[in-house]
Design an enzyme around this catalytic site. Sequence first.
Site, PDB file in Angstrom:
ATOM      1  CE1 TYR A 134      27.622  -2.661  -3.311  1.00 29.99           C
ATOM      2  CE2 TYR A 134      29.773  -1.696  -3.649  1.00 29.99           C
ATOM      3  CZ  TYR A 134      28.967  -2.610  -3.015  1.00 29.99           C
ATOM      4  OH  TYR A 134      29.489  -3.471  -2.085  1.00 29.99           O
ATOM      5  CE  LYS A 187      17.033 -13.765   1.789  1.00 29.56           C
ATOM      6  NZ  LYS A 187      17.316 -15.007   2.517  1.00 29.56           N
ATOM      7  CG  ASP A 220      20.065 -16.696   2.945  1.00 33.77           C
ATOM      8  OD1 ASP A 220      19.907 -17.025   1.754  1.00 33.77           O
ATOM      9  OD2 ASP A 220      19.127 -16.655   3.763  1.00 33.77           O
ATOM     10  CG  ASP A 244      32.010  -5.727  -2.309  1.00 34.02           C
ATOM     11  OD1 ASP A 244      33.139  -6.232  -2.191  1.00 34.02           O
ATOM     12  OD2 ASP A 244      31.744  -4.570  -1.952  1.00 34.02           O
ATOM     13  CG  ASP A 248      36.178  -9.116   0.785  1.00 38.08           C
ATOM     14  OD1 ASP A 248      36.327  -8.847  -0.427  1.00 38.08           O
ATOM     15  OD2 ASP A 248      36.506  -8.329   1.692  1.00 38.08           O
TER      16      ASP A 248
HETATM   17 MG    MG Z   1      35.067  -5.510  -1.579  1.00 36.19          MG
END
Ligand code: MG
Length: 354
Positions: A134, A187, A220, A244, A248
């Site tokens: 980001y 990871k 994962d 992020d 969700d």
């Molecule tokens: Mg989001």
Amino acid sequence: MNVAVNKQNLLYKIGVIPGDGIGQEVTPVAVDVLRAAGLPATYIELEAGWDTFQATGSALPDATLAALTGCDGAIFGAVSSPSGSVPGYASPIIALRKALDLYANLRPIRSAPLLQSRVGVDLLIVRENTECLYVKEERLEDDGRRAVATRVITADASTRIARKAFDLARARANARGRRGFVTIVHKANVLSVSDGLFRACALAVAEEYSDVAVEEQLVDSMAYRLILEPERYDVIVAPNLYGDILSDEAAALTGGLGLVPSANAGDGFALVEPVHGSAPDIAGQGIANPVASVRAAALLCAALGQETMAAVIEEAVTHVLAHGPRTRDLGGNATTQAVAEAIIEQVNRLKMKD
Ligand code: MG
Ligand code: NAI
């Protein structure tokens, strides 16, 4: 999540940034609920987002940023961002997180009294909020045939977010009367340098918290296990992008994006927002679920030290989720306004009980 001093007998100054799409519909509901709950505050409406960019050429006007630095906290709706690059446009929420050093993105996800919600889920995703992919250092090379993005992971930011996660795990353990548990997500088996640094910093912080249990999970398999056994997890700490995505996913376990709030927290300021975006597919129809935004308002109360108000708002929401009315995303047919009125009625009832 106490990030601001409790200012007894003072008025809080709260910045309100509805943004785009359903942000315009759900954010006013959150403010109405804060008013009903009795938060002693003045509200300053501020502009940001795609519509602001179209009108002024800036997605985050200087005036908005300047006003926020004089506020005790802020509530944000959502902004629309195009999927392609538009010259001069940058997502204001990412810029705000950076400008105000809101380094921790805290996303509590709990079971809801709904048939579609998994039972026994009570977890907190602690997402690093300032770096990773980001930083948005992307470029095209080789005549546009090769795209390269820089992923920045620093020891300082990784250590700081890990400390936040372990502190919150400890506080949650005290409140719930059980041992805290942090899962460190990375990871590092593939990204051994960048995620390797995140992992090493988080594990070093874990050494300072012998009262909190710790586990590592590759991102994962974390995505997989969140579906398989979400009730097992407590605090999950992750670099920005993984956090992020996982939040969700976790939202889907308990009734969807219409329910899940987040707090962008720095050391003295919190900007709260729903996890969802501007939902252009339903914007302007008056059917958006306001619960995520109302719950964000509860997080704002908690950040200001107004824990009782936060609890009243949460209880009011839980009551309305259980008994209705419910918006379409939850299988009902109520409008945003009807749900708002029901929540406010419950807030008023609970206040009378006090
Ligand atoms: Mg989001
Ligand atoms: P989204 O979260 O806006 O919507 C995903 C799906 O969930 C849609 O079907 C939407 O109708 C539904 N949904 C979301 N919130 C809801 C609510 N409160 N009530 C009922 N249904 C709801 O994500 P999407 O569609 O990927 O992105 C749309 C726009 O939002 C994009 O421009 C994106 O950049 C932006 N966005 C902004 C965020 C922010 O401002 N923090 C966060 C995520 C996306």
